[in-house]
Design a protein around this motif. Structure first.
Motif, short mmCIF file in Angstrom:
data_model
loop_
_atom_site.label_atom_id
_atom_site.label_comp_id
_atom_site.label_asym_id
_atom_site.label_seq_id
_atom_site.Cartn_x
_atom_site.Cartn_y
_atom_site.Cartn_z
N TRP A 193 7.85 2.98 -5.13
CA TRP A 193 6.66 3.55 -4.67
C TRP A 193 5.79 2.85 -5.41
O TRP A 193 4.95 2.95 -6.45
N SER A 248 1.63 3.52 -6.87
CA SER A 248 1.30 4.40 -7.84
C SER A 248 -0.52 4.50 -8.59
O SER A 248 -0.01 4.18 -9.56
N ASN A 281 -4.93 9.01 -6.73
CA ASN A 281 -3.47 10.31 -6.44
C ASN A 281 -2.75 11.38 -6.91
O ASN A 281 -2.39 11.48 -8.30
N TYR A 325 0.49 12.80 -8.66
CA TYR A 325 1.77 12.24 -9.26
C TYR A 325 2.07 12.63 -9.99
O TYR A 325 2.04 13.24 -11.47
N ASN A 372 -1.03 11.51 -1.13
CA ASN A 372 -1.66 10.66 -1.59
C ASN A 372 -2.95 11.28 -0.88
O ASN A 372 -3.09 11.83 -0.05
N HIS A 407 -6.37 7.51 -1.55
CA HIS A 407 -5.35 5.88 -1.21
C HIS A 407 -3.92 6.35 -0.63
O HIS A 407 -4.31 7.11 -0.90
N HIS A 408 -3.82 5.44 0.34
CA HIS A 408 -2.02 5.87 0.55
C HIS A 408 -1.63 3.79 0.67
O HIS A 408 -2.26 3.26 0.55
N ALA A 468 0.96 5.86 6.90
CA ALA A 468 1.12 5.73 5.80
C ALA A 468 -0.44 7.40 5.74
O ALA A 468 -1.23 6.25 6.76
N HIS A 526 -3.56 9.40 4.11
CA HIS A 526 -4.14 10.12 2.55
C HIS A 526 -5.07 11.18 3.16
O HIS A 526 -5.74 11.35 3.84
#
Length: 207
Positions: free
Chosen positions: A33, A35, A39, A41, A118, A121-122, A130, A132
């Motif tokens: 994924w 990252s 975003n 996490y 997100n 951004h994505h 996808a 965000h």
């Protein structure tokens, strides 16, 4: 991975770990994924009194909390919804994912509940749509989203009651999910399965 390392070292939480950037981020079934910074996490390390059979319900608990936190922090977003078992969508585009991992140490169940949202951004090239948060609402800083998520998740974990209150979680999840009768596809151990969404059973499995 860091959460499990700390669990092995004696950590039982509740403890949030947040990464600015991940170089080894992963999704469901171990898929990589993207990252990059901007975003959210984050992973919650927490000991549970729940039976092992109830642990899969954590994806649904966290999904309800994530939708509520996003709406509370970013404001109302049209099309914000849940998809079984662990995705938050805007319309048909993925906004967030949830990955609970559990272990039992000395007879105690400990979970690392990973949540990625997100915000700025994505990732591209997922093979699916996808999006965000900033594409639909005001920009949100990761630490602000984590604060909102912490509040919402604490509330819904309290409702869940280690599985005893799952009926209320199920109702809340369905209220934030897609319409009954819509086409749905999911990946399982046998590959891609398609069908018609008919809700959840009493344990949270997809119908």
């Amino acid at each position: 991975a860091e959460g499990m390392r700390r669990v092995a070292g004696g950590e039982r939480g509740p403890l949030w770990l947040r990464a600015i950037e991940q170089t080894g981020g992963k999704g469901r079934s171990g898929r990589p994924w993207s990252s990059v910074p901007g975003n959210l996490y984050a992973s919650l390390v927490t000991a549970l009194s729940a039976p092992l059979a109830a642990v899969p319900q954590l994806s649904l608990v966290a999904g309800v909390a994530a939708v509520d936190a996003i709406a509370a922090v970013a404001g109302p977003i049209a099309g914000l919804r849940l998809k079984w078992p662990n995705d938050v969508l805007i319309g048909g585009a993925k906004l967030a994912g949830i990955l609970p991992e559990s272990t039992t140490i000395g007879g105690q169940l400990v979970t690392v509940l990973g949540i990625g949202i997100n915000l700025a951004h994505h990732p591209e090239g997922l093979g699916r749509a996808a999006t965000h948060v900033a594409a639909h609402a005001m920009p949100v800083a990761p630490h602000d989203m984590l604060s909102g998520l912490d509040t919402a998740l604490a509330q819904w974990l309290d409702v869940w009651q280690a599985g005893a209150g799952f009926a209320d979680i199920r109702a809340a999840w369905l209220a934030r999910a897609g319409n009954f009768g819509e086409a749905i596809s999911v990946h399982d151990t046998s590959g891609l399965r398609t069908g018609t969404f008919a809700g959840l059973d009493d344990d949270g499995a997809l119908l």
